[in-house]
Every structure is written in C-alpha cells, then in structure tokens.
Design a protein around this motif. Structure first.
Motif, mmCIF file in Angstrom:
data_model
loop_
_atom_site.group_PDB
_atom_site.id
_atom_site.type_symbol
_atom_site.label_atom_id
_atom_site.label_comp_id
_atom_site.label_asym_id
_atom_site.label_seq_id
_atom_site.Cartn_x
_atom_site.Cartn_y
_atom_site.Cartn_z
ATOM 1 N N GLU A 48 3.858 4.425 31.357
ATOM 2 C CA GLU A 48 3.619 4.417 32.801
ATOM 3 C C GLU A 48 4.860 4.776 33.624
ATOM 4 N N HIS A 49 6.052 4.572 33.081
ATOM 5 C CA HIS A 49 7.267 4.775 33.858
ATOM 6 C C HIS A 49 8.068 6.012 33.457
ATOM 7 N N GLN A 51 9.359 9.392 33.703
ATOM 8 C CA GLN A 51 9.403 10.332 34.818
ATOM 9 C C GLN A 51 9.041 11.742 34.345
#
Length: 131
Positions: A48-49, A51
C-alpha cells in the motif's frame, strides 16, 4: 562450506532466489529475516505504501541507509536485484567478502539510479533491536 564461506552463502542465497522469482512474478515478494517479529500486516504496508517508480522497499538502519531484515521486491525489480547480486563477486574488503547488506548500501551510496528505485521504510514501521 564452513565459517565465513557459509555465512556469505546464507547472506546471498536469499537475494539470489528472490531475484529469480522477481523475473517471473506479477506480485511483489516480501522477505523477512528469521528474527523479525511482526505486529500487524507488514505485507499490506509494503504493497500500500510503495511509491510510484519505486521497485524495492527496504527497512531502515539507524547507522546506515538500509537494513536487509525486511525488504519488498516489486514486479520488475529483477534487473536491479541482479545488479545487486553482481556485487557478490566484486565486494571484498581486506580480503573478506562483504555481506548482502553492506553491498546493498554500497550500491545505494554510489548509484543515483539505484536510489531512485529504492524506498526506505521508516524506523517507526520496521524498528531495530526489538523496538
């Protein structure tokens, strides 16, 4: 294999396997050292994180850039993993082969292109020494 040779084999076998898997998977690969204790869903955090434009996400080290205790290899990261693995044959200091973490940090320090595809996980997400 014994002594330093065995230690280096253990250090380098995991990124070698993950590098090969990363060439063929459409999913990311999360790798954790055997001494990592989980609180919560770390796999979800990495997915989810991550980039945009980043292919590798690795835990931080308070004394250098990256700690290989927890790292995530996104689809398409196989070429960069392979480049890191090439350091296995070229990373010596005072006659001793450097481990995977020192070699990763060496590549991170020397290559802006490599830094551009690596995302470091904050220490408050993946701590060190039982934090």
């Amino acid at each position: 294999l014994k002594g330093a040779d065995f230690y280096n084999w253990v250090c380098w076998v995991r990124p070698a396997i993950i590098s090969r898997i990363a060439e063929f998977t459409s999913h990311g690969i999360l790798s954790l050292d055997s001494d990592v204790l989980l609180r919560g869903n770390l796999a979800s955090f990495f997915r989810e994180h991550l980039q945009l434009q980043k292919l590798l996400m690795v835990s931080r080290d308070p004394f250098t850039w990256a700690n290989m205790g927890a790292f995530y290899a996104a689809p398409g990261s196989g070429g960069w993993m392979h480049r890191w693995l090439q350091l296995n044959n070229a990373s010596f200091f005072r006659g001793k082969r450097l481990d995977d973490q020192v070699s990763f940090n060496t590549l991170y320090a020397r290559s802006e292109r490599f830094r551009n595809i690596v995302q470091l996980v904050p220490l408050n997400v993946v701590g060190q020494c039982g934090e």
